[in-house]
Design an enzyme around this catalytic site. Structure first.
Site, PDB file in Angstrom:
ATOM      1  N   SER A  64       1.612  -7.523  -0.800  1.00  0.00           N
ATOM      2  CA  SER A  64       2.162  -8.383   0.139  1.00  0.00           C
ATOM      3  C   SER A  64       0.754  -9.726   0.446  1.00  0.00           C
ATOM      4  O   SER A  64       1.891 -10.767   0.347  1.00  0.00           O
ATOM      5  CB  SER A  64       2.437  -7.610   1.221  1.00  0.00           C
ATOM      6  OG  SER A  64       1.799  -7.787   2.082  1.00  0.00           O
ATOM      7  N   THR A  74       1.340  -1.299   0.029  1.00  0.00           N
ATOM      8  CA  THR A  74      -0.267   0.149   0.217  1.00  0.00           C
ATOM      9  C   THR A  74       1.083   1.204   0.023  1.00  0.00           C
ATOM     10  O   THR A  74       0.300   2.198  -0.839  1.00  0.00           O
ATOM     11  CB  THR A  74      -1.010   0.498   1.200  1.00  0.00           C
ATOM     12  OG1 THR A  74      -1.293  -1.163   1.421  1.00  0.00           O
ATOM     13  CG2 THR A  74      -1.314   1.466   1.202  1.00  0.00           C
ATOM     14  N   THR A 119       1.403  -4.051   4.162  1.00  0.00           N
ATOM     15  CA  THR A 119       1.082  -4.644   5.708  1.00  0.00           C
ATOM     16  C   THR A 119       0.807  -6.022   5.655  1.00  0.00           C
ATOM     17  O   THR A 119       1.155  -6.581   7.033  1.00  0.00           O
ATOM     18  CB  THR A 119       0.621  -3.787   6.735  1.00  0.00           C
ATOM     19  OG1 THR A 119      -0.715  -3.803   5.703  1.00  0.00           O
ATOM     20  CG2 THR A 119       1.006  -2.039   6.450  1.00  0.00           C
ATOM     21  N   ASP A 120       0.122  -6.660   4.839  1.00  0.00           N
ATOM     22  CA  ASP A 120      -0.487  -7.888   4.936  1.00  0.00           C
ATOM     23  C   ASP A 120       0.256  -9.269   5.683  1.00  0.00           C
ATOM     24  O   ASP A 120      -0.237  -9.696   6.192  1.00  0.00           O
ATOM     25  CB  ASP A 120      -1.287  -8.351   4.271  1.00  0.00           C
ATOM     26  CG  ASP A 120      -2.237  -7.619   3.661  1.00  0.00           C
ATOM     27  OD1 ASP A 120      -3.060  -6.668   4.247  1.00  0.00           O
ATOM     28  OD2 ASP A 120      -2.889  -7.555   2.371  1.00  0.00           O
TER      29      ASP A 120
HETATM   30  N1  ASP Z   1      -2.847  -5.110   0.533  1.00  0.00           N
HETATM   31  C1  ASP Z   1      -1.924  -4.468   0.881  1.00  0.00           C
HETATM   32  C2  ASP Z   1       0.257  -5.112   1.026  1.00  0.00           C
HETATM   33  O1  ASP Z   1      -0.022  -6.087   1.844  1.00  0.00           O
HETATM   34  C3  ASP Z   1      -1.966  -3.974   2.281  1.00  0.00           C
HETATM   35  C4  ASP Z   1      -0.916  -3.176   2.987  1.00  0.00           C
HETATM   36  O2  ASP Z   1       0.241  -3.097   1.877  1.00  0.00           O
HETATM   37  O3  ASP Z   1      -1.472  -2.302   4.119  1.00  0.00           O
HETATM   38  O4  ASP Z   1       0.810  -5.530  -0.231  1.00  0.00           O
END
Ligand code: ASP
Length: 321
Positions: A61, A14, A94-95
């Site tokens: 991610s 993100t 973050t995932d």
């Molecule tokens: N779906 C995103 C990822 O993990 C979520 C994020 O980065 O907050 O790449």
């Protein structure tokens, strides 16, 4: 003068996301903005000495793979070996951040800081959180005593061993359970709360580049009415290990447990962890299933995969001797 360079590796997420409208914090596409562009958008970074940047991957991610992990670990090892490099910052989604952090800790065992950072809002947001997180991560990666893999998000520093994503959309989306964070970054200064996580010195580093097939390990969960159906299906597909995210102190429904025990007797490695967020599974006397040594189910899975890969490497070395 040693340690003059800071490395920033981009992997997507993100933090590199783009939305159609600045007001949209959740309807965006992750992994669109390149690492150079991300760094260029943080003018305050430009006075932070020599920065080397590299795009290792550009993915959401949630789609993380062993191929990307292996590539990332190889780049991390490469830069850590450069005496001029003070530390490494990695921008990441973050995932699966906690999984990558644990994987890098175990496969790189860095004596220098390797700091993963992220964002909960895309780069195009009215008030993106990525730039401040990168600034904070740079503070940690530049700290003379920092070592090991840590995660920096919303001004909090978490160790790779304890960090977990605990919220789907708040900016402060990570927790360290009852272990608590390693420290805070406050207006460009690190306030340490406990010792730096000690890199594992007792396990041999895996030759990641030699792993052609990563051992297949899956996670099954205990819940009301759980059965051994999933276990049988997975074992039929040839899994080499299963981690059970047990209830409470790693307890397992009798039907699921029967399936796990018979798979274990047939040679499948089984590890018991807990789906509880805080605390760790305590060993139970008489329990035939090994516990996860305090690791969450996703990290226990990585530990088991690395263990099986190391076992494979040892047996192929014996085979070649
Ligand atoms: N779906 C995103 C990822 O993990 C979520 C994020 O980065 O907050 O790449």
């Amino acid at each position: 003068m040693k340690h003059r360079k800071l490395v920033i590796l981009g992997t997507g997420g993100t933090i590199a996301g783009k939305a159609a409208h600045a007001s949209d914090n959740i309807g965006y596409t992750a992994a669109e903005v390149g690492i150079e562009q991300l760094i260029a958008a943080i003018p305050a970074l430009h006075g932070s000495g020599s920065i080397i940047s590299e795009q290792v991957s550009q993915i959401d991610s949630k789609d993380m793979s062993f191929e990307v992990w292996a590539q990332l670990a190889n780049r991390v090892r490469h830069f850590l070996a450069d005496d001029d490099v003070q530390g490494i910052v990695i921008t990441h989604g973050t995932d699966t951040l906690e999984e990558t952090a644990y994987f890098l800790q175990m496969t790189c065992q860095p004596a220098k800081p390797v700091v993963l950072t992220c964002a909960m809002r895309p780069a195009t947001a009215l008030a993106p959180d990525g730039p401040q997180n990168v600034m904070d991560a740079v503070v940690v990666a530049s700290h003379p005593e920092a070592c090991g893999v840590v995660v920096v998000c919303a001004g909090t520093v978490h160790s790779a061993m304890d960090v977990q994503k605990v919220h789907p959309y708040k900016l402060d989306a990570f927790g360290s359970g009852d272990a608590g964070p390693v420290g805070y970054v406050e207006e460009g200064k690190l306030r340490l709360l406990r010792n730096w996580p000690v890199p594992q010195a007792d396990i041999a580093l895996l030759a990641i580049e030699k792993i052609a097939i990563w051992p297949r390990v899956e996670i099954v969960m205990n819940y009301a009415g759980a059965s051994s159906l999933m276990v049988r299906a997975l074992v039929d597909q040839g899994v080499r290990g299963l981690v059970v995210a047990g209830t409470g102190n790693g307890t397992i429904h009798e039907d699921l447990q029967a399936g796990l025990l018979s798979s274990q007797a047939a040679g499948v490695r089984i590890v018991r962890s807990t789906r509880c967020v805080d605390g760790k599974v305590l060993s139970l006397s008489g329990c035939a299933i090994a516990d996860s040594q305090g690791l969450s189910p996703v990290k226990a899975r990585i530990a088991l995969i690395l263990d099986l890969a190391a076992e494979d490497a040892r047996s192929s070395a014996v085979g070649q001797a």
